[in-house]
Design an enzyme around this catalytic site. Structure first.
Site, PDB file in Angstrom:
ATOM      1  N   ASP A  17      -4.937 -14.526   7.616  1.00  0.00           N
ATOM      2  CA  ASP A  17      -4.738 -13.154   8.102  1.00  0.00           C
ATOM      3  C   ASP A  17      -3.250 -12.972   8.366  1.00  0.00           C
ATOM      4  O   ASP A  17      -2.580 -13.940   8.792  1.00  0.00           O
ATOM      5  CB  ASP A  17      -5.521 -12.902   9.409  1.00  0.00           C
ATOM      6  CG  ASP A  17      -4.699 -13.323  10.625  1.00  0.00           C
ATOM      7  OD1 ASP A  17      -4.790 -14.506  10.996  1.00  0.00           O
ATOM      8  OD2 ASP A  17      -3.959 -12.475  11.171  1.00  0.00           O
TER       9      ASP A  17
ATOM     10  N   HIS B  80      -0.774  -0.428  -1.751  1.00  0.00           N
ATOM     11  CA  HIS B  80      -0.226  -1.298  -2.804  1.00  0.00           C
ATOM     12  C   HIS B  80      -0.124  -2.748  -2.314  1.00  0.00           C
ATOM     13  O   HIS B  80      -0.538  -3.696  -2.992  1.00  0.00           O
ATOM     14  CB  HIS B  80       1.157  -0.825  -3.255  1.00  0.00           C
ATOM     15  CG  HIS B  80       1.843  -1.882  -4.082  1.00  0.00           C
ATOM     16  ND1 HIS B  80       1.510  -2.122  -5.403  1.00  0.00           N
ATOM     17  CD2 HIS B  80       2.758  -2.810  -3.735  1.00  0.00           C
ATOM     18  CE1 HIS B  80       2.213  -3.149  -5.841  1.00  0.00           C
ATOM     19  NE2 HIS B  80       2.974  -3.599  -4.853  1.00  0.00           N
TER      20      HIS B  80
ATOM     21  N   ASP C 232     -10.191 -12.060  16.719  1.00  0.00           N
ATOM     22  CA  ASP C 232      -9.480 -13.167  17.358  1.00  0.00           C
ATOM     23  C   ASP C 232      -9.851 -13.123  18.844  1.00  0.00           C
ATOM     24  O   ASP C 232     -10.533 -12.217  19.298  1.00  0.00           O
ATOM     25  CB  ASP C 232      -7.978 -13.074  17.098  1.00  0.00           C
ATOM     26  CG  ASP C 232      -7.333 -11.949  17.862  1.00  0.00           C
ATOM     27  OD1 ASP C 232      -6.138 -11.708  17.661  1.00  0.00           O
ATOM     28  OD2 ASP C 232      -8.030 -11.287  18.662  1.00  0.00           O
TER      29      ASP C 232
ATOM     30  N   CYS D  10      -3.515  -0.076  -8.032  1.00  0.00           N
ATOM     31  CA  CYS D  10      -3.570   0.763  -6.823  1.00  0.00           C
ATOM     32  C   CYS D  10      -3.096   2.180  -7.152  1.00  0.00           C
ATOM     33  O   CYS D  10      -2.432   2.417  -8.163  1.00  0.00           O
ATOM     34  CB  CYS D  10      -2.699   0.142  -5.728  1.00  0.00           C
ATOM     35  SG  CYS D  10      -0.977   0.613  -5.799  1.00  0.00           S
TER      36      CYS D  10
ATOM     37  N   CYS E 283      -0.538  -3.298 -11.625  1.00  0.00           N
ATOM     38  CA  CYS E 283      -1.311  -3.075 -10.393  1.00  0.00           C
ATOM     39  C   CYS E 283      -2.224  -1.858 -10.540  1.00  0.00           C
ATOM     40  O   CYS E 283      -1.848  -0.837 -11.105  1.00  0.00           O
ATOM     41  CB  CYS E 283      -0.331  -2.869  -9.235  1.00  0.00           C
ATOM     42  SG  CYS E 283      -1.132  -2.562  -7.653  1.00  0.00           S
TER      43      CYS E 283
ATOM     44  N   CYS F 271       0.635   2.688  -7.970  1.00  0.00           N
ATOM     45  CA  CYS F 271       1.095   2.209  -9.280  1.00  0.00           C
ATOM     46  C   CYS F 271       0.436   2.946 -10.434  1.00  0.00           C
ATOM     47  O   CYS F 271       1.026   3.072 -11.515  1.00  0.00           O
ATOM     48  CB  CYS F 271       0.834   0.702  -9.399  1.00  0.00           C
ATOM     49  SG  CYS F 271       1.768  -0.239  -8.205  1.00  0.00           S
TER      50      CYS F 271
HETATM   51 ZN   LIG Z   1       0.263  -1.087  -6.713  1.00  0.00          ZN
END
Ligand SMILES: [Zn+2]
Ligand SMILES: CNc1nc2cc3nc[nH]c(=O)c3cc2[nH]1
Length: 371
Positions: free
Chosen positions: A265, A334, A91, A305, A303, A308
């Site tokens: 963003d 996550h 930016d 990640c 999920c 999870c």
């Molecule tokens: Zn997750």
């Protein structure tokens, strides 16, 4: 050819596209994790890439103060410095400087301000902001503008927008054209259609590689943001990316994609990850809440990640209560994974022209709340 945009498909006003930059391609609609001081907080760059993010945002204001744009350039540019080989958008620094209120002095030529870090004096002008972003080697450079605050009377919004348009023209002249690098203009005009139209026309006359919608996500609320997008987005060229700055919560992003926005963003997923907030398809969870302390389930069984796949809500609750660094790391990962899953869902729905159904099921799940 500077940065290029291919329109690959559409569903109503929503678009599926691909941006090609010097450091790689970006599938749109895309969410850009915020990497303020050359790091997406609490994440390794490899982990950011694993969530599916293709582009990250760097803040000119922070990096010019520390470690300094010249130093980053001498060390090979921001990609090498932070080990993020993919596209980077920086930016212009204007938004952060404006929020320094008493520490900054605005004049028609730029802004003079004191560093909140050490009190040293600095100045940002359209030309110096472009130069700093070049030193950082940003693939996408943002114009130096003033984000008009909200609420605001029309004359003040007009004055502010016209200053930003003057600065946009100066930035375009100062920008060094390089293949795969682009400069985006930022539409201002607050919530006044005539001013938004004047601003969009002014930027199109100057000519930019992409068009951002600025002056939103500044307290106006989702309804006014969406209604402003309803008339502003159609004013922008269809063959260039459109970027809604600072947005937002998952529901904000879904509504803005429906209205034709391609890039986003927001600090929400990363900042919330450090304050125990988990975003899920069933709404938000406050993992500090005692109700999680015996819960063996993952945050979200769909999920992929690490939080999870390998951990329970009880464990995350424990890490947060114990103020363990791993708590912030796992929740940040996550949240970024969830945001990228939403973007991937949106891209697929636009490709298969089933966006309305996808949004209906997204909103149904969000309304269900956590089980
Ligand atoms: Zn997750
Ligand atoms: C978190 N909300 C938000 N972050 C923004 C950043 C911006 N930068 C440049 N110009 C803007 O108008 C602008 C608006 C913004 N709203």
């Amino acid at each position: 050819m500077s940065l290029s945009y291919q329109l690959l498909g559409s569903d109503g006003a929503a678009r599926r596209g691909r941006i090609t930059t010097a450091h790689g391609t970006i599938e749109t609609p895309a969410f850009m994790p915020v990497g303020t001081a050359g790091t997406v907080k609490a994440m390794l760059p490899q982990s950011v890439a694993e969530t599916g993010a293709q582009i990250v945002l760097g803040n000119t204001f922070h990096l010019m103060l520390r470690p300094g744009a010249e130093r980053v350039a001498a060390l090979g540019g921001l990609h090498k410095f932070m080990n993020w080989p993919g596209p980077i958008l920086t930016d212009s620094g204007g938004f952060q400087v404006m929020s320094l209120k008493e520490l900054r002095k605005l004049d028609p030529d730029g802004v003079t301000f004191r560093s909140p870090k050490d009190g040293s004096q600095h100045r940002l002008t359209p030309e110096s902001s472009i130069e700093i972003q070049r030193l950082l080697d940003a693939d996408i450079t943002m114009s130096f503008d003033e984000c008009t605050s909200w609420p605001v009377e029309e004359p003040e919004a007009a004055f502010s927008m016209r200053l930003s348009m003057k600065w946009a023209a100066r930035g375009r002249k100062a920008f060094t054209e390089r293949p795969g690098y682009g400069l985006f203009g930022i539409v201002q005009g607050s919530t006044f259609p005539a001013l938004r139209e004047e601003s969009a026309k002014a930027l199109i006359d100057i000519g930019f590689d992409g068009y951002a919608v600025g002056g939103l996500a500044v307290g106006e609320g989702q309804e006014l943001m969406f209604s402003t997008l309803d008339y502003t987005v159609p004013m922008l060229p269809a063959d260039r990316p459109r970027y809604l700055m600072g947005v937002g919560r998952p529901g904000d992003i879904v509504g803005a994609v429906k209205r034709g926005i391609d890039m986003f963003d927001c600090v929400m997923p990363t900042r919330s990850g450090r304050t125990a907030q988990a975003f899920t398809r069933r709404g938000e969870l406050n993992m500090r809440n005692a109700r999680h302390r015996d819960d063996p389930r993952p945050i979200d069984e769909h999920c992929a990640c690490p939080a999870c796949k390998h951990h329970s809500r009880a464990y995350l609750h424990h890490l947060i209560r114990a103020d363990e660094i791993l708590g912030a790391m796992l929740l940040t990962w996550h949240n970024l994974q969830y945001y990228q899953d939403v973007m991937r869902g949106l891209r697929g729905a636009i490709e298969s022209r089933t966006l309305d159904d996808w949004i209906a099921s997204f909103e149904r799940d969000q309304a269900l709340g956590d089980i």
